[in-house]
Design a protein around this motif. Structure first.
Motif, PDB file in Angstrom:
ATOM      1  N   THR A   3       0.659  -1.046  -0.351  1.00 24.32           N
ATOM      2  CA  THR A   3       0.218   0.166   0.115  1.00 24.32           C
ATOM      3  C   THR A   3       0.831   1.068  -0.364  1.00 24.32           C
ATOM      4  OG1 THR A   3      -1.857  -1.388   0.819  1.00 24.32           O
ATOM      5  CG2 THR A   3      -1.742   1.111   1.653  1.00 24.32           C
ATOM      6  N   GLN A  28      -3.717   5.072  -1.386  1.00 25.72           N
ATOM      7  CA  GLN A  28      -4.180   5.331  -0.524  1.00 25.72           C
ATOM      8  C   GLN A  28      -3.933   6.916  -0.807  1.00 25.72           C
ATOM      9  OE1 GLN A  28      -5.141   1.907   2.591  1.00 25.72           O
ATOM     10  NE2 GLN A  28      -3.801   3.675   3.392  1.00 25.72           N
ATOM     11  N   CYS A  60      -2.891   7.616   5.513  1.00 26.45           N
ATOM     12  CA  CYS A  60      -1.170   6.700   5.772  1.00 26.45           C
ATOM     13  C   CYS A  60      -1.307   6.181   6.918  1.00 26.45           C
ATOM     14  CB  CYS A  60      -0.505   7.758   6.462  1.00 26.45           C
ATOM     15  SG  CYS A  60       0.338   8.961   5.686  1.00 26.45           S
ATOM     16  N   ALA A  61      -2.728   5.303   7.122  1.00 22.80           N
ATOM     17  CA  ALA A  61      -2.774   3.995   8.172  1.00 22.80           C
ATOM     18  C   ALA A  61      -2.587   2.863   7.109  1.00 22.80           C
ATOM     19  CB  ALA A  61      -4.210   4.451   8.601  1.00 22.80           C
ATOM     20  N   GLY A  62      -1.797   2.154   7.641  1.00 21.21           N
ATOM     21  CA  GLY A  62      -1.237   0.593   6.702  1.00 21.21           C
ATOM     22  C   GLY A  62      -1.180   0.720   5.335  1.00 21.21           C
ATOM     23  N   ALA A  63      -0.331   2.379   5.551  1.00 17.32           N
ATOM     24  CA  ALA A  63       0.566   2.135   4.360  1.00 17.32           C
ATOM     25  C   ALA A  63       1.966   1.725   4.398  1.00 17.32           C
ATOM     26  CB  ALA A  63       0.471   3.386   3.650  1.00 17.32           C
ATOM     27  N   ASP A  64       2.919   1.123   3.785  1.00 19.77           N
ATOM     28  CA  ASP A  64       3.899   1.442   3.718  1.00 19.77           C
ATOM     29  C   ASP A  64       5.163   2.068   3.097  1.00 19.77           C
ATOM     30  OD1 ASP A  64       4.084  -2.467   4.142  1.00 19.77           O
ATOM     31  OD2 ASP A  64       2.664  -1.411   2.432  1.00 19.77           O
TER      32      ASP A  64
END
Length: 373
Positions: A3, A28, A60-64
């Motif tokens: 992500t 996202q 940015c939640a859960g993004a790499d």
């Protein structure tokens, strides 16, 4: 599925969507408006501004990793994001602030026009005299783009308002270079160090805005082409850039002088969508997620791009059927924007073996879409 969070809701984020889907990457995106260019194309976009910490945290939640489609990023965003920013704040500084860029490029030995910071009349007179008088180029340190925040001046009075305006972040003076043409060198670099380059291109401006891009730059010597690529690689490496870096240059005889930097996909690289094995948008996604970079070979001997700048018709898409019938080799990319004078509404790419034919097809197609002869 990796992500990638993207800050910005314009056409650059929009054009990341298709290659992200092909790569199996989830985007996202933080968009300024749900009905903007990226908001219309990318599902579940989050509406908000980069200065809104809650919106930044949500996207940015859960993004790499998080990346950007423009340089106007407040420092508070990097702390709020909570994930790796690519490019990092330390690198992005040199794309956001022209004074910092000039200092850094001079420090690492990259060829630039002669320059100075001006804080008052004495600074102006000293630099003006050092370049032989006449006209010089003034730029605001921050906030300028597409010809905004740039002026050709010959007296301090013409820039005094900029000098006294804190929003300008300072004023940069440069010599007015006697150049033959403008070029751009694009590279992509991933955090682990791999760096690849596309062919150096010629860019043609109208009113300070990019109008046409020709790849590769016609009649550019092998020596200068290699020099342009090496300059871009050096900047990417020494500044720690991750993602796509565009280096805009002047060709002055047998010299290349760096004009501007952009640490993101750039207008001078839109031709790669149809003209290269790996587009700048796919490459930016690969690079920011530290995935192996793709090949940059051209798919045809010549590739050109013509921008669609404004339109004399309310719906440019209404002419698409006519474009496809008359110029089947033209590839049209519209950005889903409302028509405004001189606004970038899209671009047309054309590839082939003959430069004149490709240019004619791309220009004629763009004119049809703009409702112009």
């Amino acid at each position: 599925m990796p992500t990638l969070a993207v800050i910005g809701g314009g056409q650059l984020a929009r054009m990341m969507h298709a290659p992200a889907t092909a790569l199996g990457v989830k985007l996202q995106v933080l968009v300024e408006a749900a009905d903007g260019s990226a908001g219309r194309a990318i599902p579940d976009s989050i509406v908000g501004m980069p200065k809104d910490d809650a919106a930044v945290q949500a996207v940015c939640a859960g993004a790499d990793a998080v990346t950007f489609e423009h340089e106007h990023i407040p420092p508070s965003l990097f702390a709020a994001a909570g994930v790796e920013a690519r490019p990092a704040q330390e690198a992005l500084l040199y794309a956001r602030n022209k004074l910092e860029m000039r200092r850094k490029l001079t420090e690492i030995g990259v060829p630039c026009p002669r320059w100075a910071q001006v804080t008052g009349p004495a600074d102006f007179e000293r630099f003006w005299a050092s370049v032989g008088g006449g006209e010089v180029v003034a730029k605001t340190a921050v906030g300028g783009y597409d010809g905004k925040g740039v002026a050709i001046v010959s007296s301090y009075a013409q820039i005094e308002a900029w000098v006294n305006d804190p929003a300008c972040g300072g004023v940069l003076l440069e010599e007015k270079v006697d150049f033959q043409r403008e070029l751009a060198a694009l590279v992509a670099r991933r955090p682990s160090g791999q760096c690849v380059a596309w062919p150096v291109v010629e860019t043609q401006q109208v009113g300070g805005v990019c109008d046409t891009v020709i790849a590769p730059a016609p009649e550019l010597s092998e020596e200068l082409a290699q020099q342009g690529e090496e300059i871009a690689r050096q900047i990417a490496t020494e500044l720690g850039v991750t993602g796509v870096l565009a280096v805009e240059m002047f060709q002055a005889g047998q010299r290349l002088l760096v004009n501007e930097l952009a640490m993101r996909p750039h207008n001078s690289g839109h031709w790669t969508i149809d003209g290269c094995a790996t587009s700048q948008f796919e490459q930016h996604i690969r690079a920011t997620l530290d995935l192996p970079l793709g090949p940059t070979e051209m798919t045809a001997p010549v590739s050109v791009m013509v921008n669609i700048l404004g339109s004399d018709v309310p719906d440019p898409a209404s002419h698409l059927a006519q474009v496809w019938e008359s110029y089947p080799q033209a590839k049209v990319h519209l950005y889903g924007k409302e028509v405004r004078p001189d606004r970038k509404l899209g671009h047309v790419n054309a590839t082939g073996s003959d430069l004149a034919q490709a240019l004619q097809a791309a220009r004629a197609a763009a004119n049809l879409i703009m409702g112009r002869k």
